[in-house]
Design an enzyme around this catalytic site. Structure first.
Site, PDB file in Angstrom:
ATOM      1  CG  HIS A   1     -40.592  58.567  -0.100  1.00  0.00           C
ATOM      2  ND1 HIS A   1     -40.602  57.338  -0.703  1.00  0.00           N
ATOM      3  CD2 HIS A   1     -39.288  58.853   0.163  1.00  0.00           C
ATOM      4  CE1 HIS A   1     -39.358  56.882  -0.796  1.00  0.00           C
ATOM      5  NE2 HIS A   1     -38.539  57.776  -0.267  1.00  0.00           N
ATOM      6  CD  GLU A   2     -45.557  59.234  -0.581  1.00  0.00           C
ATOM      7  OE1 GLU A   2     -45.320  59.651   0.556  1.00  0.00           O
ATOM      8  OE2 GLU A   2     -45.079  58.169  -1.003  1.00  0.00           O
TER       9      GLU A   2
ATOM     10  CD  GLU B   1     -43.448  53.249  -2.964  1.00  0.00           C
ATOM     11  OE1 GLU B   1     -42.862  53.216  -1.871  1.00  0.00           O
ATOM     12  OE2 GLU B   1     -44.214  54.163  -3.290  1.00  0.00           O
TER      13      GLU B   1
HETATM   14  C1  NOJ Z   1     -44.972  55.565   0.587  1.00  0.00           C
HETATM   15  C2  NOJ Z   1     -43.485  55.597   0.497  1.00  0.00           C
HETATM   16  O1  NOJ Z   1     -43.042  55.756  -0.827  1.00  0.00           O
HETATM   17  C3  NOJ Z   1     -42.968  54.313   1.095  1.00  0.00           C
HETATM   18  O2  NOJ Z   1     -41.567  54.239   0.934  1.00  0.00           O
HETATM   19  C4  NOJ Z   1     -43.382  54.218   2.531  1.00  0.00           C
HETATM   20  O3  NOJ Z   1     -42.981  52.978   3.032  1.00  0.00           O
HETATM   21  C5  NOJ Z   1     -44.893  54.359   2.692  1.00  0.00           C
HETATM   22  N1  NOJ Z   1     -45.363  55.488   1.974  1.00  0.00           N
HETATM   23  C6  NOJ Z   1     -45.304  54.488   4.149  1.00  0.00           C
HETATM   24  O4  NOJ Z   1     -44.785  55.667   4.676  1.00  0.00           O
HETATM   25 CA    CA Z   2     -44.504  56.665  -2.676  1.00  0.00          CA
END
Ligand code: NOJ
Ligand code: CA
Length: 692
Positions: free
Chosen positions: A474-475, A499
């Protein structure tokens, strides 16, 4: 303008299937006066024609037409260096060689089992006329729906090391039209709603950058095989003239490479409509090297649940304390839930030390091996394995790759010992906030898509592969088709996922999802985390979606690992719709984008890998739509039970989002299905074969 017309006339004459027949032959090189084409090539079906030019200043250019109409006008190529004169002018063509390829290969997992790589290639070599005599090769590939090229810079005395300040690659889009683009180098990285502007309203855009020209042609600019280089953004110079804008680096030059080296492929998808644009995305895979990992049967497409949504709702926390989500007891309850409903993975976030305090400020405190005292990771993984549920690992780094790389091996070893075969990684920080070490060991700040991160992600993926573990960042850095070479790079985030619907405003509006399919989703799988059947985010705020749409995402937004992201109690309260999430496949033999329009709607059918079952997903924007869908993708002569999850006749994402109709009908390939999508709605169908 006069030049463009001449070029168009020339290109019309040159574009013919005859050119596609040339195989591995040297073409005669005419040294031009002015901007005559010095080399040409065409796509296998003869529709796309490429002309290479050198203008009066000795600038190398390329132009592309489709069926005789200019698409990309003369666009220049070159480099800007920090320690040496730019490589741009005074070039002459030394050689041009053509070849062709038509091969099919199999994906270990994916949207299509078999992918065809059918292209014509033209390799051009240029040299400066002056005393530096530096050279560069440009390798072009023409597919029926794309033109791609990359620079290949040979080893040479006057360019032993390339300190690249900018890649002077242009894309001159000839026709005006619409563009869908996310802004580049802004603080939230890749996670922006798309701007929908005229092409001449583009500013600094991320790729894939999708455009629809006035005549209806669909284009998307992106890259393939981003390896040891910095990610490419695209900046508009004026009108339709776009130019590469590489992601910055703390070291000054955006890319530093010793010669010989090659750049990532610069790719322009060119398709007659939105569905064809989506299908053209196999080009990114074809431009990557074949699987380097050998047997990857350990990479398992799957659906998973998680100790996750609660943190985004703020009813649980990652950090220790009374709301700590990752406890042994809760994880066991989640494992029971997963096993009862056929999910084979449980993501647990916040089990490891380091989440207390301001974790995203430094990321220095993260341990990748030590659990909080209320989480017994060995016991939880043992419990899960007995029930057929594996832990999905989590490595949130807060983009501190200094801390992460130090612990990478022990962190991966721990998961391997516990039988974890998939890890979600995370790089939360503002853009430009990646903490890395420079060659002198000093801490520096880098960008998520810079050269440093292209190396870092590959290192993680390779180390994980050695331990038979798949990675889902992610990111992340953008997807450029590297999953072909490293099939354990199973998915990633790289745009706004579900999210955003948990947090504040703005949430993801319905039209965003229909833009996503034809922009971000061209580049590869996304861990979007769908399936929020409560239709509510933090503090019970409404999510802009109908119930049926939450199901449709599993088919419209591709990922070989898909999360059932909601809380167990919300699934148990909605057993009807939940059944589709339990039934839907994640790995496919075939994918057909049946209909679609960028930002308006998308209708996809996919056939389950190794089984005769088909699934269909459709989503629309804020507008309700009706259409009639021919079911001709189904096998002829066979009857199917269509299990239909559709918006109720009175459904509307604003006023009546929970209205859903679940019904069954017997259908055949000769039937058509009437479809009504509510505003902000969707449709999900499973077609189960019934015999003949
Ligand atoms: C951002 C992520 O996209 C998310 O899925 C994750 O829960 C949080 N960071 C914490 O790692
Ligand atoms: Ca994210």
């Amino acid at each position: 303008m006069r030049f463009l017309c001449l070029l168009a006339l020339w290109v019309m004459g040159a574009a013919g299937p005859a050119l596609a027949q040339d195989t591995a032959q040297q073409t005669d090189v005419a040294q031009p006066a002015g901007t005559q084409p010095v080399a040409t090539a065409a796509s296998p079906d003869g529709k796309l024609a490429l002309a290479i030019t050198i203008n009066g200043e000795g600038r190398v250019g390329y132009a592309v037409s489709r069926e005789g109409k200019p698409v990309i006008g003369e666009s220049h190529l070159g480099f800007l260096f920090s320690d040496s004169r730019q490589m741009l002018r005074g070039m002459e063509l030394q050689s041009a060689a053509k070849s062709s390829k038509d091969e099919s290969w199999q994906q270990p997992w994916g949207e299509w089992r078999t992918v065809r790589d059918n292209h014509n290639e033209l390799v051009t070599t240029f040299q400066e006329r002056d005393k530096l005599r530096r050279t560069m090769r440009v390798r072009f590939r023409l597919f029926d729906n794309a033109v791609a090229f990359r620079y290949e810079v040979p080893q040479q005395p006057n360019l032993a090391r390339a300190n690249i300040v900018e890649e002077l690659t242009q894309f001159r889009v000839v026709e005006p039209g619409d563009a869908w683009w996310a802004p580049a180098l802004e603080s939230n990285r890749e996670e922006y709603l798309y701007n929908h502007t005229p092409i001449d309203g583009i500013a600094l855009a991320q790729t894939p950058l999708t455009m629809r020209t006035r005549s209806g042609l669909h284009l998307s600019i992106h890259e393939a095989a981003l390896l040891d280089y910095s990610g490419m953004n695209v900046a508009r110079v004026h009108e339709g003239l776009l130019e590469a804008a590489l992601t910055p680096s703390s070291s000054g030059p955006k890319v530093v490479r010793d010669t010989p080296f090659e750049t990532p492929w610069r790719v322009i998808l060119i398709a007659p409509d939105a569905p064809a644009l989506y299908h053209a995305n196999t080009v990114f895979l074809n431009l990557n090297e074949p699987n380097k990992l050998g047997d990857v049967s350990w990479v398992k497409p799957r659906k998973y649940v998680g100790i996750w949504w609660g943190m985004h709702l703020d009813t649980q926390t990652w950090n220790s304390g009374p709301k700590h989500g990752a406890t042994t007891a809760y994880a066991k309850r989640m494992i029971d839930f997963a096993a009862r409903h056929g999910f084979s993975g449980l993501l647990v976030e916040g089990w490891n030390k380091g989440w207390d305090g301001d974790w995203f400020a430094t990321g220095d405190d993260f341990s990748f091996t030590e659990a909080y005292p209320d989480f017994d990771i060995a016991e939880v993984s043992r419990y899960g394995r007995r029930k057929g549920v594996r832990l999905i690992g989590h490595h949130e780094t807060a983009a501190n790759i200094v801390n992460y790389e130090r612990q990478l091996e022990p962190g991966l070893d721990l998961y391997r010992r516990l039988g974890v075969d998939t890890i979600k990684t995370g790089y939360v920080s503002d853009a430009g906030g990646v903490q890395a070490l420079d060659p002198n060991g000093r801490r520096v700040f880098e960008w998520h898509e810079g050269q440093v991160m292209s190396r870092h992600h590959l290192k993680v993926v390779e180390e994980a592969a050695e331990r038979r573990i798949a990675i889902n960042p992610h990111e992340p850095i953008k997807d450029t088709g590297l999953r072909r070479t490293y099939p354990n790079w199973v998915s990633r985030e790289g745009q706004r996922g579900m999210e955003y619907n948990a947090w504040g405003e703005p949430k993801n509006p319905p039209h965003y999802d229909t833009e996503l399919v034809f922009t971000r989703m061209l580049s590869g799988p996304m861990d979007f985390t769908p399936g929020i059947l409560s239709l509510t985010g933090r503090g019970n705020t409404p999510i802009p979606s109908t119930l049926a749409r939450q199901l449709a995402y599993y088919v419209t937004i591709y990922s070989p690992i898909q999360m059932a992201a909601d809380l167990p109690e919300n699934y148990e309260a909605n057993p009807g719709p939940f059944q589709f999430i339990k039934d839907v496949a994640v790995d496919w033999d075939d994918t057909r984008m049946l209909a679609g329009s960028v930002g308006d709607y998308a209708v996809v059918a996919r056939k389950e890998r190794g089984r005769p079952t088909w699934f269909l997903g459709a989503i629309t924007d804020e507008e309700a739509r009706t259409m009639t869908l021919p079911l001709s993708f189904l096998e002829r002569g066979r009857r199917y039970r269509a299990e239909i999850y559709r918006d109720g006749d009175d459904a509307d994402f604003r006023t009546n989002p929970r209205s859903i109709v679940i019904e069954r009908r017997v259908v055949r390939s000769t039937d058509s299905m009437p479809v009504r999508l509510a505003a902000g709605g969707g449709l999900a169908v499973r077609f189960v074969p019934l015999g003949r």
